[in-house]
Motif scaffolding. Structure first.
Motif, PDB file in Angstrom:
ATOM      1  N   ASP A 196    -104.040 -37.649 -43.507  1.00  0.00           N
ATOM      2  CA  ASP A 196    -103.480 -38.429 -42.406  1.00  0.00           C
ATOM      3  C   ASP A 196    -102.224 -37.800 -41.808  1.00  0.00           C
ATOM      4  OD1 ASP A 196    -105.453 -40.363 -42.523  1.00  0.00           O
ATOM      5  OD2 ASP A 196    -104.347 -41.648 -43.906  1.00  0.00           O
ATOM      6  N   VAL A 197    -101.867 -36.606 -42.252  1.00  0.00           N
ATOM      7  CA  VAL A 197    -100.675 -35.950 -41.735  1.00  0.00           C
ATOM      8  C   VAL A 197    -101.017 -34.506 -41.370  1.00  0.00           C
ATOM      9  CG1 VAL A 197     -99.180 -37.395 -43.166  1.00  0.00           C
ATOM     10  CG2 VAL A 197     -99.845 -35.134 -43.985  1.00  0.00           C
ATOM     11  N   ALA A 198    -100.159 -33.891 -40.563  1.00  0.00           N
ATOM     12  CA  ALA A 198    -100.315 -32.478 -40.184  1.00  0.00           C
ATOM     13  C   ALA A 198     -98.949 -31.816 -40.267  1.00  0.00           C
ATOM     14  CB  ALA A 198    -100.892 -32.351 -38.780  1.00  0.00           C
ATOM     15  N   ILE A 199     -98.957 -30.516 -40.452  1.00  0.00           N
ATOM     16  CA  ILE A 199     -97.732 -29.730 -40.579  1.00  0.00           C
ATOM     17  C   ILE A 199     -97.298 -29.247 -39.198  1.00  0.00           C
ATOM     18  CG2 ILE A 199     -96.719 -27.656 -41.611  1.00  0.00           C
ATOM     19  CD1 ILE A 199     -98.950 -27.982 -43.801  1.00  0.00           C
ATOM     20  N   VAL A 200     -96.015 -29.373 -38.911  1.00  0.00           N
ATOM     21  CA  VAL A 200     -95.489 -28.946 -37.613  1.00  0.00           C
ATOM     22  C   VAL A 200     -94.600 -27.728 -37.794  1.00  0.00           C
ATOM     23  CG1 VAL A 200     -95.553 -31.315 -36.744  1.00  0.00           C
ATOM     24  CG2 VAL A 200     -93.416 -30.411 -37.693  1.00  0.00           C
ATOM     25  N   GLY A 206     -90.669 -28.227 -30.386  1.00  0.00           N
ATOM     26  CA  GLY A 206     -90.109 -27.968 -29.056  1.00  0.00           C
ATOM     27  C   GLY A 206     -90.966 -28.562 -27.951  1.00  0.00           C
ATOM     28  N   GLN A 207     -92.294 -28.447 -28.076  1.00  0.00           N
ATOM     29  CA  GLN A 207     -93.189 -29.027 -27.072  1.00  0.00           C
ATOM     30  C   GLN A 207     -93.162 -30.548 -27.122  1.00  0.00           C
ATOM     31  OE1 GLN A 207     -97.184 -27.152 -26.639  1.00  0.00           O
ATOM     32  NE2 GLN A 207     -96.499 -25.788 -28.296  1.00  0.00           N
ATOM     33  N   TRP A 208     -93.046 -31.084 -28.342  1.00  0.00           N
ATOM     34  CA  TRP A 208     -93.085 -32.539 -28.522  1.00  0.00           C
ATOM     35  C   TRP A 208     -91.807 -33.195 -28.013  1.00  0.00           C
ATOM     36  CZ3 TRP A 208     -97.340 -35.114 -30.272  1.00  0.00           C
ATOM     37  CH2 TRP A 208     -97.197 -36.451 -30.622  1.00  0.00           C
ATOM     38  N   SER A 209     -90.714 -32.489 -28.121  1.00  0.00           N
ATOM     39  CA  SER A 209     -89.411 -33.061 -27.763  1.00  0.00           C
ATOM     40  C   SER A 209     -89.176 -32.910 -26.262  1.00  0.00           C
ATOM     41  CB  SER A 209     -88.305 -32.380 -28.559  1.00  0.00           C
ATOM     42  OG  SER A 209     -88.544 -32.480 -29.940  1.00  0.00           O
ATOM     43  N   THR A 210     -89.951 -33.642 -25.490  1.00  0.00           N
ATOM     44  CA  THR A 210     -89.859 -33.561 -24.031  1.00  0.00           C
ATOM     45  C   THR A 210     -88.614 -34.241 -23.500  1.00  0.00           C
ATOM     46  OG1 THR A 210     -91.086 -35.626 -23.697  1.00  0.00           O
ATOM     47  CG2 THR A 210     -92.376 -33.597 -23.894  1.00  0.00           C
ATOM     48  N   TYR A 256    -100.353 -37.365 -28.296  1.00  0.00           N
ATOM     49  CA  TYR A 256    -100.648 -37.807 -29.651  1.00  0.00           C
ATOM     50  C   TYR A 256    -101.108 -36.599 -30.453  1.00  0.00           C
ATOM     51  CZ  TYR A 256    -105.669 -38.135 -28.305  1.00  0.00           C
ATOM     52  OH  TYR A 256    -106.952 -37.882 -27.863  1.00  0.00           O
ATOM     53  N   ALA A 257    -100.891 -36.652 -31.766  1.00  0.00           N
ATOM     54  CA  ALA A 257    -101.073 -35.462 -32.592  1.00  0.00           C
ATOM     55  C   ALA A 257    -102.389 -35.496 -33.349  1.00  0.00           C
ATOM     56  CB  ALA A 257     -99.917 -35.333 -33.581  1.00  0.00           C
ATOM     57  N   ASN A 258    -102.943 -34.325 -33.547  1.00  0.00           N
ATOM     58  CA  ASN A 258    -104.114 -34.128 -34.386  1.00  0.00           C
ATOM     59  C   ASN A 258    -103.870 -32.879 -35.230  1.00  0.00           C
ATOM     60  OD1 ASN A 258    -106.601 -34.525 -35.503  1.00  0.00           O
ATOM     61  ND2 ASN A 258    -107.782 -33.904 -33.720  1.00  0.00           N
ATOM     62  N   ALA A 259    -104.831 -32.491 -36.054  1.00  0.00           N
ATOM     63  CA  ALA A 259    -104.670 -31.325 -36.918  1.00  0.00           C
ATOM     64  C   ALA A 259    -105.828 -30.363 -36.732  1.00  0.00           C
ATOM     65  CB  ALA A 259    -104.591 -31.765 -38.377  1.00  0.00           C
ATOM     66  N   ASP A 260    -105.533 -29.066 -36.911  1.00  0.00           N
ATOM     67  CA  ASP A 260    -106.613 -28.075 -36.887  1.00  0.00           C
ATOM     68  C   ASP A 260    -107.194 -27.934 -38.288  1.00  0.00           C
ATOM     69  OD1 ASP A 260    -104.868 -26.484 -38.374  1.00  0.00           O
ATOM     70  OD2 ASP A 260    -104.329 -25.193 -36.684  1.00  0.00           O
ATOM     71  N   GLU A 261    -108.056 -26.927 -38.485  1.00  0.00           N
ATOM     72  CA  GLU A 261    -108.739 -26.785 -39.770  1.00  0.00           C
ATOM     73  C   GLU A 261    -107.797 -26.432 -40.910  1.00  0.00           C
ATOM     74  OE1 GLU A 261    -108.926 -22.828 -37.566  1.00  0.00           O
ATOM     75  OE2 GLU A 261    -109.185 -24.971 -37.106  1.00  0.00           O
ATOM     76  N   ILE A 267    -101.231 -30.711 -30.266  1.00  0.00           N
ATOM     77  CA  ILE A 267    -100.944 -31.799 -29.334  1.00  0.00           C
ATOM     78  C   ILE A 267    -102.174 -32.102 -28.484  1.00  0.00           C
ATOM     79  CG2 ILE A 267     -99.559 -32.494 -27.338  1.00  0.00           C
ATOM     80  CD1 ILE A 267     -97.268 -30.855 -28.480  1.00  0.00           C
ATOM     81  N   LEU A 268    -102.516 -33.370 -28.420  1.00  0.00           N
ATOM     82  CA  LEU A 268    -103.518 -33.864 -27.486  1.00  0.00           C
ATOM     83  C   LEU A 268    -102.809 -34.743 -26.471  1.00  0.00           C
ATOM     84  CD1 LEU A 268    -106.385 -34.847 -29.976  1.00  0.00           C
ATOM     85  CD2 LEU A 268    -106.217 -32.766 -28.597  1.00  0.00           C
ATOM     86  N   LYS A 269    -103.368 -34.839 -25.279  1.00  0.00           N
ATOM     87  CA  LYS A 269    -102.760 -35.652 -24.230  1.00  0.00           C
ATOM     88  C   LYS A 269    -103.792 -36.635 -23.691  1.00  0.00           C
ATOM     89  CE  LYS A 269     -99.567 -31.938 -22.964  1.00  0.00           C
ATOM     90  NZ  LYS A 269     -99.054 -31.053 -21.881  1.00  0.00           N
TER      91      LYS A 269
END
Length: 461
Positions: A196-200, A206-210, A256-261, A267-269
């Motif tokens: 349920d979590v992803a690593i940033v 930087g992209q998230w902090s708009t 909203y956030a998702n995770a890769d493999e 980031i999804l929009k």
């Protein structure tokens, strides 16, 4: 003796009457409608300094260094890893089968964590799906004895809180099987499932902090992207980065956030209606508050955010959080925010103080284990409260036992030291009631006003 079970639901003027019981044990609770409350007649300004604190607190797991967060670990509510040792020796936790956790079950959970290597991860992350933050790394519940009044479901004491998606965290430690992570969020610490979590990384941050953020006005805003199969519903209390859409002034693109493999965040929009979210200038007034309250009343009670529902403190937190007013997660901590009043002893004096000093929608009332939001006065002058509540305490004499058992299940009753049977009249949802809820029920229920002992005005001081 012939027992008659009466179930009546009626609408009476501006409130609904719920009457449940028997000839000798009647409980009546008046619940009020959201459009009849004492909403502010003028806009109340929320200081920008407070809103700034809200955003700063929210991003604390990212803006602070891991060392700083670990040094201040004790300041965050929630159990530390050492609690696992207590759990290992405690055979008084009951599971979903209503039996105590067996020793081998406790050993299995505890042995999945190497406490000697703490901290073994220390990576910044983000919650990608509404998830449960747990006291120990398991989804198995930890109940007190089911036979105790007010215990058993839904009071799983291993459930600390829900973390809504998009919540920044620091992942401090992982279990041996890598399925659980011990995390620090801005308002609680504990265990979450790693899926349920992803690593940033710093690029993601930087992209998230708009600098542009909004808050959902309901729990029914669907976030989906046409290029992804992953979607979630937003929740009141979330903080969403957003972008303007040049050719669609009535729409926003929210993140909203998702995770890769590799469990790295991406980031999804999602496109949402502009009027479905609140900005920093969202007015604290009648029309806006009425919309928020209407989206909360009637929602099922959820201890610790269980099943993505809200308990008393999380409902107040998410409601005021829509205005970027930061509140702690635990009810006992919320009452320490703002200007706390010395509370009198008698019900009459308590009501007088609430009416004189209380600010509708900005005053929290407290009884042990339960917070309520003052929302103005009823036509009869009684203060009204908005609260997510499981139930009212009940007490029955032995002579009422036959009637009681015909009206209620056996589970959740116990005989107290005074020889009376103790139980709960279940409400189980967010409701608007009087502070006198429980009065006039033949002594069966304990009126809320009798147990309220503290009051704070959130914006004062």
């Amino acid at each position: 003796m012939r027992i008659l079970l009466i179930l009546v639901f009626c609408c009476c003027g501006i409130f609904g009457c719920k009457r449940v019981g028997t000839e000798d044990t009647t409980v009546q609770i008046n619940t009020y409608f959201h459009d009849s409350l004492d909403y502010p007649t003028k806009d109340i300004e929320i200081p920008t300094s407070l809103q700034k604190v809200f955003v700063e607190n929210f991003f604390l797991p990212w803006s602070s260094s891991p060392t700083e967060l670990l040094d201040s670990l004790n300041s965050f509510p929630g159990k530390e890893l050492s609690y696992l040792e207590n759990y290992l020796t405690d055979d008084e936790w009951y599971g979903e089968n209503k039996k105590p956790h067996k020793k081998w079950q406790r050993e299995e959970i505890v042995n999945n964590v190497n406490t000697k290597t703490f901290p073994n991860f220390l990576k910044k992350g983000i919650v990608i799906s509404h998830t449960d933050l747990r006291r120990i790394p398991t989804n198995r519940p930890g109940f007190d004895k089911y036979s105790k009044a007010g215990e058993g479901y839904p009071f799983d004491y291993f459930q600390e809180t829900a973390l809504w998606a998009n919540t920044p965290i620091l992942i401090v430690h992982t279990s041996k099987d890598r399925q659980w992570g011990y995390v620090i969020s801005s308002y609680y610490k504990g265990w979450v499932q790693m899926h349920d979590v992803a690593i940033v990384d710093e690029d993601f941050i930087g992209q998230w902090s708009t600098g542009s953020f909004c808050q959902p006005l309901s729990d029914q805003i669907n976030l989906q992207n046409p290029d992804s199969n992953y979607a979630i519903n937003a929740k009141m209390g979330m903080l969403l980065p957003f972008e303007e859409i040049s050719d669609k002034p009535d729409k926003f693109l929210v993140f909203y956030a998702n995770a890769d493999e590799n469990q790295n965040a991406k980031i999804l929009k999602a496109e949402v209606d502009r009027n479905a979210v609140a900005l920093s200038n969202f007015k604290f007034n009648e029309s806006n508050l009425k919309q928020l309250v209407s989206n909360l009343v009637g929602r099922p009670y959820g201890w610790g955010g269980n099943l993505e529902n809200r308990d008393c403190s999380s409902m107040i937190r998410d409601l005021l959080g829509t205005y970027r007013i930061w509140l702690p997660r635990d009810s006992k901590d919320q009452i320490e925010v703002g200007n706390k009043y010395d509370f009198p002893d008698t019900a009459e004096e308590k009501i007088r103080l609430i009416k004189e000093k209380g600010v509708p929608f900005l005053t929290i009332l407290r009884k042990k284990g339960h917070n309520m939001l003052y929302v103005g006065d009823a036509p009869n002058g009684e203060p009204l409260i908005l609260h997510a509540i499981w139930g009212l305490k009940t007490s029955y004499s032995n002579e009422q036992l036959r009637n009681f058992l015909n009206a209620y299940p056996m589970e959740g009753i116990h005989e107290d030291e005074d020889g009376r049977l103790k139980g709960r009249y279940i409400i189980g949802e967010a409701v608007i009631t009087s502070v006198n809820a429980g009065a006039g029920s033949n002594g069966v229920t304990v009126p809320l006003i009798d147990e309220i002992y503290a009051m704070t005005n959130v914006l004062e001081n």
